[in-house]
Design an enzyme around this catalytic site. Structure first.
Site, short mmCIF file in Angstrom:
data_model
loop_
_atom_site.label_atom_id
_atom_site.label_comp_id
_atom_site.label_asym_id
_atom_site.label_seq_id
_atom_site.Cartn_x
_atom_site.Cartn_y
_atom_site.Cartn_z
N GLY A 19 23.59 57.03 -24.63
CA GLY A 19 22.36 55.88 -25.66
C GLY A 19 22.99 53.97 -25.83
N GLU A 35 28.94 53.56 -31.19
CA GLU A 35 27.89 54.56 -30.59
C GLU A 35 26.15 53.20 -31.02
OE1 GLU A 35 26.13 56.85 -30.33
OE2 GLU A 35 26.62 58.91 -31.05
N ASP A 36 25.27 53.74 -30.05
CA ASP A 36 24.17 53.34 -31.09
C ASP A 36 23.88 52.82 -31.63
OD1 ASP A 36 23.55 55.78 -29.53
OD2 ASP A 36 21.14 55.21 -28.71
N ASP A 50 22.92 57.76 -37.08
CA ASP A 50 20.92 58.37 -38.25
C ASP A 50 21.53 59.62 -39.11
OD1 ASP A 50 18.87 60.14 -38.36
OD2 ASP A 50 17.98 59.07 -36.68
N LYS A 54 21.12 53.75 -40.08
CA LYS A 54 19.49 54.61 -40.45
C LYS A 54 20.37 55.05 -41.99
CE LYS A 54 15.49 54.87 -36.97
NZ LYS A 54 15.36 55.99 -37.40
N PHE A 98 11.23 54.16 -35.79
CA PHE A 98 11.86 54.90 -34.54
C PHE A 98 11.75 54.27 -33.62
CE2 PHE A 98 11.47 57.29 -30.28
CZ PHE A 98 12.62 58.25 -30.73
N VAL A 99 13.06 53.96 -33.14
CA VAL A 99 13.51 53.15 -31.90
C VAL A 99 13.82 52.99 -31.02
CG1 VAL A 99 13.45 50.96 -33.82
CG2 VAL A 99 15.47 52.44 -32.87
N ASP A 108 16.56 55.54 -26.37
CA ASP A 108 14.88 56.40 -25.96
C ASP A 108 14.20 56.90 -26.37
OD1 ASP A 108 16.92 58.54 -26.25
OD2 ASP A 108 15.46 59.49 -25.00
N ARG A 118 14.54 53.15 -22.22
CA ARG A 118 16.17 52.44 -22.15
C ARG A 118 17.14 51.16 -21.45
NH1 ARG A 118 19.53 56.82 -23.95
NH2 ARG A 118 18.52 59.33 -23.55
#
Ligand code: PRP
Length: 181
Positions: A44, A99-100, A103, A131, A152-153, A159, A165
């Site tokens: 990601g 990191e993307d 969570d 988040k 949920f993005v 993805d 992506r």
């Protein structure tokens, strides 16, 4: 067309670019006089990593690793496995993990512990999205692009079923996309 599956744009390409300028500015100041090793956690983070790296004005190197969280539905489990390890040694280096999204914290909590055990001179974490509502395991994070609610993005590296992506922005999928899955 991918665009048709997007219900709403959360952060435009321009907004992301502006925020990355600020983040890179902070990183450049914090690490002034040092050499930085940026570690991208695949998959990601590859888009964020590429854009952030080009805004870093310090001497730096890059490396990549990939992890998989087992037992994963929409959330990661506590069991994390390295599927591709770093190419270089990190001992004695100043490390910034890129990191993307953060969570539950399961992946990063495990990963940061594992990397710390390799004795870098310092290690910090940079995530584009956070988040906090979803956190199960606490994770200390040093640079956050955007704090977002539990939605949920996709896009900009993120993805759904490995797709989306390549969207240049971060958006939310139409529910019909999930329903037809
Ligand atoms: C995402 C993200 C983190 C992890 C965060 O990766 O890149 O690695 O989930 O979730 P957590 O805080 O709940 O552990 P993902 O498993 O979607 O894989 P990808 O990077 O290949 O898309």
């Amino acid at each position: 067309m991918l665009e048709q599956d997007i219900e709403r744009i959360f952060f435009s390409a321009e907004e992301i670019d502006k925020r990355l300028e600020e983040m890179a500015g902070e990183i450049n100041r914090d690490y002034a006089g040092k050499e930085l090793m940026l570690i991208s956690v695949l998959r990601g983070s590859f888009v964020f990593m590429a854009d952030l790296t080009r805004k870093i004005t310090l001497p730096c190197t890059v490396d990549f690793l990939a992890v998989s969280s087992y037992g994963k539905g929409t959330t990661s489990s506590g069991q994390v496995q390295i599927t591709k390890d770093l190419s270089d040694d990190i001992e004695g280096k100043d490390i910034l993990v890129v990191e993307d999204i953060l969570d539950s914290g399961n992946t990063l909590s495990y990963l940061m512990k594992l990397l710390r055990a390799r004795h870098p001179a310092s290690i910090r974490l940079c995530t584009l999205l956070d988040k906090p509502e979803r956190r199960v395991v606490p994770v200390e994070v040093d640079y956050v692009g955007f704090t977002i609610p539990d939605e949920f993005v996709v896009g900009y590296g993120l993805d759904y079923a490995e797709k989306y992506r390549n969207l240049p922005y971060i958006g939310i999928l139409k529910p019909s996309v999930y329903q037809h899955a």
